[in-house]
Enzyme design. Structure first.
Site, PDB file in Angstrom:
ATOM      1  CG  HIS B 396      -1.993  -1.036   1.188  1.00 28.05           C
ATOM      2  ND1 HIS B 396      -1.795  -2.321   1.634  1.00 28.05           N
ATOM      3  CD2 HIS B 396      -3.272  -0.979   0.740  1.00 28.05           C
ATOM      4  CE1 HIS B 396      -2.908  -3.011   1.465  1.00 28.05           C
ATOM      5  NE2 HIS B 396      -3.820  -2.228   0.919  1.00 28.05           N
ATOM      6  N   GLY B 397       2.070   1.154   0.510  1.00 26.35           N
ATOM      7  CA  GLY B 397       2.983   2.299   0.550  1.00 26.35           C
ATOM      8  C   GLY B 397       4.153   1.943   1.444  1.00 26.35           C
TER       9      GLY B 397
END
Lengths: 390, 478
Positions: B396-397
Site C-alpha cells: 500500500h505504501g
C-alpha cells in the site's frame, strides 16, 4: 459470483426486465408528480427532518458556504436552516430568548462559534425578570434587509422574547446588487411578505418556480444539500467547527481610496428612506410585538489619506452620514428602539472587512449591547440611544 | 474511476453487446484497455508525465510478455498486429499536440519525435536483453523481477518518489522545490506490478500458459480492473478471454446481473462511502475531534467508508467486466462479519491475500520446512505470516505506518493460530447458544481488532496514530 447467489440464482428474461423497468419508471414519474403537486409542503417536510437537536447538538449559527473543510454546505431553505439550528430545541421555562439578526459581522465571519455577539452575550449571565437571557445567532452571511425580515418572520415560530437586529448602510442598499440566494430561493415567502406589508420590492426578481421546477428530480440539489447538512451534523458534534478561518489583512493596513462612489451612485446624491428600504423595518414592527432593538453596528473608521472623503472601503462619508441621519430620524418618528454604535470599537479590532470584528471587538460590542438590551427588555427604551466613542 | 468514466464504459458496453461482431471482442477489449490506460491516468503536474507513465506501462507490459514467452513460442502475426496497435495508440495520442483536438485522452503530450525515439530505444533494449539472455531465461526473468520490485519501491517510498519527482521536474525545466511524492501518480501500478510478477514467477516455475501479446496486455491492464483490482490470475482470465467469440453477451441474465452489480457498487461507493468520508478518520479529523466518542465515531466511519468504497469499486469493476464477457474474481465476502482474523483475511481484498499467499507464504514456508536444521513449526508460521503481512502492508505504501499495520495483522494472525491450536478440541465441543455467543464475541473482537488496525493504515505518521490511540482510550481528549 460467490456471495451474490441472491442475485445470480434468479433467472431473468427480457419480459421481466421490461416489466421492472416499466414499473420503476412509472413509480419514479408518479413520485415526481406528487412531490411537485404537494410543493412546497413536500419539500418542507423533508427540510424539517433533522438529526440536529436530537442525535447531535444544534448548530450555533446557520451553515454558510460550501466548504468541506469547515463542514459547511450552502443551505437556502429556511426550514432546513432552522431545523439544524440550536434555536429549534424546546424553549426552557426560565429562558429569556434573544435572537440576533444581521449580516456576516453578526454571523461572526472569521470568529469561532463561541466568539460571536450572541455567544458573548451568553457569557454575561444576564437576566430579565428572573429569566436567564439566552442569545441565538440567526445572522446570515449576506447583507440584505429583506433577508433579515424573512429570517425574523420565520424566527417568530421559535418564541423569541427580544430581537437584536444589527444593521449597517449596506444592509439596506446592497440588496439589488447581484443575486441574494436566500431571497431568490424562497420567492414564495418574499412575495408574501412584499404583498402583505406593501414593500417596495421588484417581485420580478423573485419568480415563482414552475411545476417542473418543483419535481423531486428538479429539487435534487436541495435534497442532496439537506442530506449533506445532516452528515455534517456528526462532524459538527465531533469537532465544534463550522468555519475554516483564513488569513486576512487587518483593516488598519488597508489604505483608503479617493473615490466617493457608493452603491449605484458614482457621486454624492441625496438618499431617501425608499433608497434605504426602511419599509422593511416598519414591516418588522408591524409583524410582531416582540421588542426589536435596532443596532447600527460598529464599523472601521480609517485615518490618513482620503479619510476626509471616506470612512472605509465600504462607505464614503456622504453616504454613510446620510444613512445614519435617515435611520435616526425614522427611528425617532416611528418609536423604534435604536442603538447607534457606529464609532464605538477601536479600528484595530476590525479584521478582513470594515464590519468584521476580532474576538476582543465582539466582547466590547456585547458589553455595549448588554445594558441597552436589558432596558429594551424592561420596556424602558424606545428612543434613540447613541453609543460612545472608544 | 469517476462517474463520467463509468458512464462512458457503460455506453461502450452497450455498443459492444448490441453491435459488435463476436470475432472482434478480444481485439476490442485490447484496444479499449490500451486507451483506458491513458484516459484513466490522473493529470499530473510534471510536464508530459501523465502521457509518459501510461506509455511506460504499456512498454513494461510488452517487455514482460517478451521475456516470459515460453522458449518455443515464436511471435505470431497476431502478436505483430497487437504490437503495432500498441505503438500506434501511443503515437496517435501525441496528435493533440499538433492538431486542435480536445485533450480528453491525455494532457499535452510530448513531441512525437521523442516518443518514437523512446519506443525505438525500448525495443532495442528489449531485443538486446533477449539476445544477451538467450538460453538464460531464468536469470533474465529474475532480473525482470528485481527490476519491477525496484520500480515498485521507487514509486511507493515517499523520499525516493520525491527525489524522482525532483529529477523529472529538473529535466522538464520545472521548479524542483515544488516536488512532492504524490506527483508520481502512476495509475494502477501496484496492481500491474503484481500481475507482472505473477507472469514472471509462473514462467519461472513453468506453470504459465502460453499467452499472446494481446492476451498478456489485456490481462495486465484490463480496463475495469486497472485502477483498483481485483488481481486476477492469467490462466483464469484468458479462459474467459478466449471464450469471448463464442459467448452470448446479449442475454437478459448477463445484462441484468452486470447492471445490478454496477448499481450496487455505485450506491456503495458514491452514496455510502462518500457520505461516511465527510467525517471519517484522517489526520485532520483526528486533530479536530473534541472527545473520545468523536474519535470512535470517526474511526468506525473510516472502517465502513473503506469497506464500502473498495467493495463498491470492485462491484462496479466486476459488473462492467461481466457485461463485456469476463468474470473477474470476488474481492470481498462480508469481512466485518467474520469470527476470526484468519477468516477476515480470506474475505478482505481476497485477490491480494491469495496472491501473497501463493507467491510469498507458500514458497517461503516450503523452503523453511525443508531447512536443515529444521526450525520449530511456530517459528516458520511466524516468519511466513510476518513477511506476508508486511508485504501486504508495504504494497500500500513503503512507510512506517503501513509496515506497523502489516505487523499488527501478522501478530493477530499468529495469536489466532496459536489460540486455535490450543482450543480446537474445546471449540469443537461447543454447541447451541454457547457456540453462538462465542461466534458473536469472535466477530466483535475481530472487527475491533481490524478497526483499530486501520488507525495505522489511515494516519500519516506514528505520532499521530499514537495520539489517536490515546484519545480512543480517553487520554488527551475530553
Amino acid at each position: 459470483m460467490r456471495g451474490w447467489e441472491w442475485l445470480t440464482n434468479l433467472h431473468y428474461d427480457w419480459r421481466m426486465i421490461l416489466r421492472v423497468v416499466g414499473k420503476a419508471t412509472l413509480l419514479f414519474a408518479l413520485t415526481n408528480i406528487v412531490f411537485a403537486l404537494l410543493y412546497p409542503a413536500s419539500l418542507a417536510a423533508v427540510m424539517r427532518t433533522s438529526i440536529y437537536n436530537g442525535l447531535v447538538p444544534g448548530r450555533a449559527r446557520f451553515p454558510y458556504g460550501a466548504s468541506p473543510d469547515s463542514y459547511n454546505v450552502l443551505i437556502t431553505h429556511l426550514d432546513a436552516l432552522f431545523s439544524s439550528h440550536e434555536i429549534a430545541r424546546p424553549k426552557a421555562g426560565d429562558e429569556y430568548r434573544v435572537i440576533v439578526l444581521g449580516d456576516s459581522a453578526a454571523w461572526g465571519y472569521l470568529l469561532d462559534p463561541d466568539q460571536t455577539t450572541s455567544a458573548q452575550l451568553n457569557t454575561l449571565n444576564l437576566t430579565v425578570n428572573g429569566r436567564r437571557v439566552v442569545a441565538y445567532n440567526l445572522a446570515l452571511v449576506e447583507t440584505s434587509v429583506t433577508k433579515d425580515l424573512l429570517i425574523l418572520e420565520e424566527a417568530l415560530a421559535y418564541q423569541p422574547d427580544l430581537i437584536v437586529w444589527r444593521v449597517t448602510a449596506r444592509t439596506f442598499t446592497d440588496e439589488e446588487n447581484g443575486e441574494n440566494v436566500y431571497l431568490t430561493e424562497n420567492p414564495e415567502r418574499v412575495r408574501a411578505l412584499a404583498n402583505q406589508y406593501n414593500l417596495a420590492l421588484d417581485q420580478s426578481r423573485y419568480p415563482l418556480p414552475s411545476i417542473w421546477e418543483n419535481t423531486l428530480i428538479a429539487r435534487r440539489q436541495d435534497l442532496a444539500d439537506w442530506l449533506r447538512l445532516q452528515l455534517y451534523g456528526i462532524a459538527w458534534a465531533n469537532t465544534g467547527i463550522d468555519q475554516a478561518n483564513i488569513p486576512y489583512t487587518p483593516r488598519v493596513e488597508v489604505p483608503l481610496e479617493s473615490s466617493e462612489a457608493y452603491d449605484q451612485y458614482a457621486e454624492p446624491v441625496t438618499l431617501t428612506a425608499i433608497d434605504l428600504r426602511l419599509d422593511r423595518i416598519s414591516a418588522a414592527h408591524t409583524l410582531t410585538d416582540v421588542p426589536i432593538l435596532l443596532v447600527n453596528e460598529p464599523m472601521y473608521i480609517g485615518s490618513g489619506d482620503n479619510a476626509d472623503a471616506r470612512y472605509n472601503e465600504f462607505y464614503p462619508r456622504w453616504a454613510y452620514d446620510q444613512y445614519r441621519a435617515l435611520l435616526a430620524v425614522s427611528a425617532a418618528q416611528n418609536g423604534w428602539n435604536y442603538l447607534d454604535l457606529w464609532n464605538t470599537i477601536a479600528p484595530v479590532e476590525f479584521t478582513d472587512s470594515p464590519l468584521h470584528l476580532t474576538p476582543v471587538g465582539e466582547t466590547q460590542l456585547a458589553a455595549l449591547l448588554a445594558s441597552t438590551l436589558l432596558d429594551v427588555a424592561d420596556g424602558r427604551l424606545d428612543t434613540i440611544q447613541q453609543g460612545s466613542e472608544p | 474511476m469517476t462517474l463520467p468514466a463509468i458512464g462512458v464504459l457503460l455506453l461502450l458496453a452497450a455498443l459492444y453487446i448490441l453491435l459488435l461482431p463476436a470475432r472482434w471482442r478480444g481485439w476490442t477489449l485490447f484496444l479499449v484497455s490500451l486507451i483506458a490506460v491513458y484516459v484513466l491516468q490522473p493529470r499530473l503536474a510534471i510536464r508530459w508525465l501523465d502521457y509518459s507513465l501510461p506509455t511506460l506501462t504499456l512498454g513494461v507490459v510488452a517487455a514482460a510478455w517478451w521475456f516470459t514467452r515460453a522458449p518455443e513460442q515464436r511471435p505470431t502475426r497476431d502478436d505483430a498486429a497487437a504490437f503495432g496497435l500498441l505503438v500506434g495508440v501511443a503515437l496517435l495520442l501525441t496528435l493533440p499536440r499538433y492538431l486542435e483536438l480536445p485533450l480528453i485522452f491525455t494532457s499535452r503530450p510530448p513531441p512525437i519525435e521523442s516518443v518514437i525515439l523512446a519506443v525505438a530505444l525500448g525495443i532495442t533494449a528489449a531485443l538486446l536483453a533477449w539476445r544477451v539472455g538467450r538460453g538464460r531465461q531464468k536469470g533474465l526473468l529474475t532480473l525482470c523481477l528485481l527490476a519491477i520490485i525496484a520500480l515498485f519501491i521507487l514509486v511507493k517510498t515517499p523520499p525516493l518518489t520525491t527525489a524522482l519527482a525532483g529529477g523529472l521536474r529538473a529535466s522538464a525545466g520545472q521548479d524542483v522545490s515544488l516536488a512532492l511524492p504524490n506527483e508520481i501518480g502512476w495509475l494502477g501500478f501496484s496492481y500491474i506490478a503484481f500481475r507482472l510478477i505473477h507472469l514472471i514467477r509462473d514462467r519461472q516455475t513453468g506453470i504459465l500458459p502460453t499467452l499472446s501479446l494481446r492476451e498478456a496486455v489485456t490481462f495486465t491492464v484490463f480496463f475495469p480492473a486497472i485502477t483498483a483490482g481485483p488481481i486476477d490470475r492469467a490462466e483464469r482470465f484468458i479462459g474467459d478471454y478466449r471464450s469471448l467469440p463464442l459467448l452470448r453477451v446479449r442475454e437478459a441474465n448477463r445484462i441484468t446481473i452486470g447492471l445490478s452489480r454496477i448499481a450496487v457498487g455505485l450506491f456503495k461507493k458514491f452514496v455510502i462511502a462518500d457520505s461516511l468520508a465527510l467525517f471519517s478518520l484522517n489526520a485532520a479529523t483526528a486533530a479536530q475531534a473534541t472527545s473520545t466518542g468523536a474519535l470512535w465515531i470517526n474511526l468506525y466511519a473510516y472502517a465502513f467508508q473503506l469497506y464500502f468504497d473498495f467493495s463498491g469499486y470492485t462491484d462496479i469493476a466486476i459488473g462492467i467486466a461481466y457485461l463485456f464477457g469476463i468474470l473477474l474474481p470476488e474481492n470481498f465476502n462480508r469481512p466485518y462479519l467474520k469470527p476470526n482474523i484468519a477468516a477476515f483475511w480470506q474475505s478482505w481484498h481476497i485477490s491480494l491475500s491469495d496472491w501473497v499467499r501463493f507467491y510469498v507464504y507458500s514458497p517461503l514456508s516450503r523452503r523453511l520446512i525443508k531447512r536443515k536444521p529444521p526450525l520449530p513449526n511456530y517459528t516458520i508460521i511466524f516468519i511466513c505470516t510476518l513477511l506476508t503481512m508486511v508485504i501486504i502492508g508495504l504494497w500500500h505504501g513503503v512507510t512506517l505506518t503501513f509496515f506497523i499495520w502489516g505487523v499488527w495483522h501478522a501478530l493477530g494472525l499468529f495469536a489466532h493460530k496459536w489460540w486455535t491450536d490450543r482450543t480446537r478440541k474445546w471449540y469443537r465441543g461447543l454447541a447451541g447458544w454457547r457456540k453462538r455467543v462465542w461466534t458473536v464475541a469472535g466477530i466483535l473482537l475481530t472487527f475491533h481488532f481490524v478497526v483499530l488496525g486501520w488507525v495505522w493504515f489511515t494516519l500519516p505518521d506514528v505520532s499521530t496514530a499514537l495520539r489517536v490511540f490515546a484519545g480512543l482510550a480517553g487520554v488527551g481528549v475530553r
